[in-house]
Design an enzyme around this catalytic site. Structure first.
Site, short mmCIF file in Angstrom:
data_model
loop_
_atom_site.label_atom_id
_atom_site.label_comp_id
_atom_site.label_asym_id
_atom_site.label_seq_id
_atom_site.Cartn_x
_atom_site.Cartn_y
_atom_site.Cartn_z
N GLY A 147 2.82 -19.85 12.19
CA GLY A 147 2.10 -19.09 13.21
C GLY A 147 2.78 -17.86 13.74
O GLY A 147 2.14 -17.06 14.43
N GLU A 159 6.58 -24.29 8.96
CA GLU A 159 5.54 -24.04 7.95
C GLU A 159 5.07 -22.58 8.02
O GLU A 159 3.90 -22.30 8.24
CB GLU A 159 4.33 -24.95 8.22
CG GLU A 159 4.66 -26.43 8.23
CD GLU A 159 3.54 -27.29 8.84
OE1 GLU A 159 2.58 -26.75 9.41
OE2 GLU A 159 3.63 -28.52 8.72
N PRO A 160 5.98 -21.62 7.83
CA PRO A 160 5.55 -20.23 7.93
C PRO A 160 4.75 -19.80 6.70
O PRO A 160 5.07 -20.19 5.58
CB PRO A 160 6.88 -19.46 8.01
CG PRO A 160 7.84 -20.31 7.24
CD PRO A 160 7.41 -21.74 7.48
N GLY A 161 3.72 -19.02 6.92
CA GLY A 161 2.93 -18.49 5.81
C GLY A 161 2.93 -16.98 5.89
O GLY A 161 3.67 -16.28 5.19
N ARG A 163 -10.29 -9.98 5.73
CA ARG A 163 -9.69 -10.05 7.07
C ARG A 163 -10.31 -9.08 8.08
O ARG A 163 -10.58 -9.47 9.20
CB ARG A 163 -8.17 -9.86 7.01
CG ARG A 163 -7.46 -10.97 6.20
CD ARG A 163 -5.96 -10.94 6.38
NE ARG A 163 -5.58 -11.36 7.70
CZ ARG A 163 -5.27 -10.57 8.69
NH1 ARG A 163 -5.19 -9.26 8.51
NH2 ARG A 163 -4.99 -11.06 9.88
N TYR A 201 -11.83 -11.22 10.99
CA TYR A 201 -10.99 -11.32 12.20
C TYR A 201 -10.83 -9.97 12.91
O TYR A 201 -9.93 -9.83 13.74
CB TYR A 201 -9.57 -11.79 11.85
CG TYR A 201 -9.43 -12.95 10.91
CD1 TYR A 201 -9.84 -14.23 11.28
CD2 TYR A 201 -8.85 -12.77 9.66
CE1 TYR A 201 -9.67 -15.30 10.41
CE2 TYR A 201 -8.68 -13.84 8.79
CZ TYR A 201 -9.08 -15.09 9.17
OH TYR A 201 -8.90 -16.15 8.32
N CYS A 206 -23.12 -4.67 -0.16
CA CYS A 206 -24.30 -4.41 0.67
C CYS A 206 -24.29 -5.21 1.96
O CYS A 206 -25.07 -6.14 2.14
CB CYS A 206 -25.56 -4.73 -0.14
SG CYS A 206 -25.56 -3.83 -1.69
N GLU A 207 -23.34 -4.90 2.82
CA GLU A 207 -23.21 -5.55 4.13
C GLU A 207 -22.57 -4.52 5.05
O GLU A 207 -21.58 -3.90 4.67
CB GLU A 207 -22.22 -6.72 4.07
CG GLU A 207 -22.57 -7.84 3.15
CD GLU A 207 -23.13 -9.04 3.88
OE1 GLU A 207 -23.19 -9.03 5.12
OE2 GLU A 207 -23.53 -9.98 3.18
N TYR A 210 -3.40 -14.23 3.32
CA TYR A 210 -4.83 -14.42 3.58
C TYR A 210 -5.66 -13.27 3.00
O TYR A 210 -6.70 -12.90 3.55
CB TYR A 210 -5.08 -14.62 5.09
CG TYR A 210 -4.22 -15.73 5.65
CD1 TYR A 210 -4.47 -17.05 5.29
CD2 TYR A 210 -3.13 -15.47 6.48
CE1 TYR A 210 -3.67 -18.08 5.77
CE2 TYR A 210 -2.31 -16.49 6.96
CZ TYR A 210 -2.60 -17.80 6.60
OH TYR A 210 -1.79 -18.82 7.06
C1 LIG Z 1 -2.22 -22.04 8.31
C2 LIG Z 1 -1.18 -23.02 8.68
C3 LIG Z 1 0.18 -22.65 8.67
C4 LIG Z 1 0.64 -21.25 8.37
O1 LIG Z 1 0.30 -20.35 9.39
P1 LIG Z 1 0.87 -18.87 9.36
O2 LIG Z 1 0.27 -18.25 10.56
O3 LIG Z 1 0.43 -18.24 8.11
O4 LIG Z 1 2.35 -18.97 9.48
C5 LIG Z 1 1.12 -23.63 8.95
N1 LIG Z 1 0.75 -24.89 9.24
C6 LIG Z 1 -0.55 -25.28 9.27
C7 LIG Z 1 -0.87 -26.68 9.59
C8 LIG Z 1 -1.55 -24.36 9.00
O5 LIG Z 1 -2.83 -24.73 9.05
#
Ligand SMILES: *Cc1c(COP(=O)(O)O)cnc(C)c1O
Length: 422
Positions: free
Chosen positions: A239, A275-277, A314, A318, A346-347, A375
């Protein structure tokens, strides 16, 4: 920090001009920088001193096998939310013992496969899921290692579509029911409690919501231990946000995030899991597109690109901001003027930017939509029968197409005509 820079007037990814890649693979395409991925992982990992800390890269942000493999080689584990992502993580070389499985709707088939693989833990989000997992594990004579995802009821202050830590969200177990559900979990034969999990949302740019949530779960760890549970792990989710605009707001550095966490969780003696994404991949990728037309309307001017909302949703989904840079560096004296940057779908929602100040652009010019590593490709579709665009990875002076552009034949081959129509 990323490795996309102008050199000799041309936007490069590491040592390669993006226009060379455009010539070789055609537009539009995503491009990822291997050095940037590694750097972002390293900066995050180095912020946490304890050697047992597990950084489980959230595969859903970008699940390309070469991206996952790059991170696995750097030492990352994986956070998966489906059987498909589990298979990707394993295929890319992430050891099962470094995989955590999140998500509100795990099916029994998915649980069975993850149990067989021997993953590190399940982050369980409801009592029915707990029940199903226990039965599934029992039928295999196993115990599933679990945390419960607790909903701390804090507002992350992020976009409503990516806010997950409030009481009204579908995620996790209500804060005030946690002890009761842990007691139930402890009574189930197929379940082994190992920790507590929390994830409050995505693109969070202030430390405060994290701190509130982490304080709550730290208190909970103490309460659960007092109740007799063996809490060894604290999974703090992902997050942490990234800067999306060169001139925009700067989110906290991982070092500041880590210092806050050390303060809040210090003395708990738990293994921390993250859990960084987005933080890892967001600024490690961009999308290169070609200008098809420049159209001067009544009151507005439009730049029409060959990329569209099906390639990058995105902005439409968002209201996300992405910087847009021409691949040819504009002269310092170039006159900037406002444009709407749109795609051919076409949107009306098929728009990447409104009223964006851009230097002069002409049909045929190339632009980069920045910070689209997270994403982006993973949320693309074939809407308007537009083939999924290729993904390219660069490593120094080398490049590789890490996802091919399908042909129209490939796309239609999966649609057999109903026999009565043949
Ligand atoms: C999406 C998600 C993440 C990753 O979130 P980021 O904002 O990309 O870091 C981590 N844990 C869970 C459970 C998620 O659903």
């Amino acid at each position: 920090m990323h490795h996309f820079d102008y050199k000799h007037g041309a936007l490069h990814v590491e040592d390669i001009p993006l226009s060379d890649i455009a010539r070789d693979v055609g537009t539009p395409f995503y491009c990822y920088s291997s050095a940037t991925l590694e750097r972002h992982y390293r900066v995050f990992a180095e912020a946490f001193k304890a050697p047992e800390t597990l950084i489980a890269y959230s595969i859903k942000a970008n699940s390309n096998l070469s991206v996952v493999r790059t991170l696995a080689k750097a030492g990352a584990g994986a956070d998966v939310v489906s059987r498909g992502e589990l298979r990707r993580a394993l295929t890319a070389g992430v050891p099962a013992t470094r995989i955590v499985f999140s998500g509100v709707g795990k099916t029994r088939d998915e649980m069975a496969e993850a149990l067989e693989a021997g993953i590190y833990q399940f982050n369980v989000e409801s009592e029915p899921e707990l029940q199903a997992l226990s039965e599934c594990a029992q039928s295999k004579n196993k115990q599933a290692p679990i945390t419960l995802r607790i909903n701390p009821d804090v507002d992350a202050g992020t976009h409503e579509k990516i806010n997950t830590g409030r009481a009204e969200n579908k995620f996790g177990i209500a804060w005030n029911k946690a002890r009761e559900v842990y007691a139930h979990a402890a009574s189930l034969p197929g379940i082994k409690i190992v920790g507590v999990d929390v994830h409050i949302g995505s693109q969070i740019t202030a430390l405060d919501p994290f701190e509130q949530a982490f304080k709550r779960v730290s208190e909970l760890v103490k309460d659960l231990r007092a109740d007799g549970h063996n809490i060894q792990r604290l999974d703090l989710g992902g997050g942490l946000g990234i800067p999306y605009a060169a001139q925009g707001q700067i989110p906290p550095h991982p070092d500041q995030y880590a210092a806050m966490i050390a303060r809040v969780t210090g003395g708990l003696d738990v293994q921390l899991i993250f859990e960084p994404g987005r933080l890892i991949v967001g600024n490690a990728g961009l999308l290169v597109s070609r200008v098809i037309y420049v159209k001067h309307g009544e009151n507005r001017a439009f730049v029409i690109l060959d990329a569209a909302m099906n390639d990058l949703i995105r902005p439409a989904l968002y209201d996300a901001h992405h910087d847009i840079l021409p691949l040819a560096q504009p002269a310092p004296t170039a006159p900037y003027a406002p444009f709407d940057v749109v795609g051919p779908v076409c949107e009306t929602g098929d728009s990447f930017a409104q009223n964006r100040d851009l230097p002069p652009l002409n049909a045929g010019d190339l632009v980069a939509i920045m910070s689209t590593g997270a994403y982006g490709a993973v949320q693309s579709s074939e809407y308007n029968t537009r083939p999924l665009i290729p993904e390219v990875m660069v490593h120094g002076g080398q490049m590789a197409v890490v996802r091919r552009r399908p042909s129209y034949e490939d796309m239609m081959a999966v649609e057999p005509m109903a026999q009565w129509l043949k």
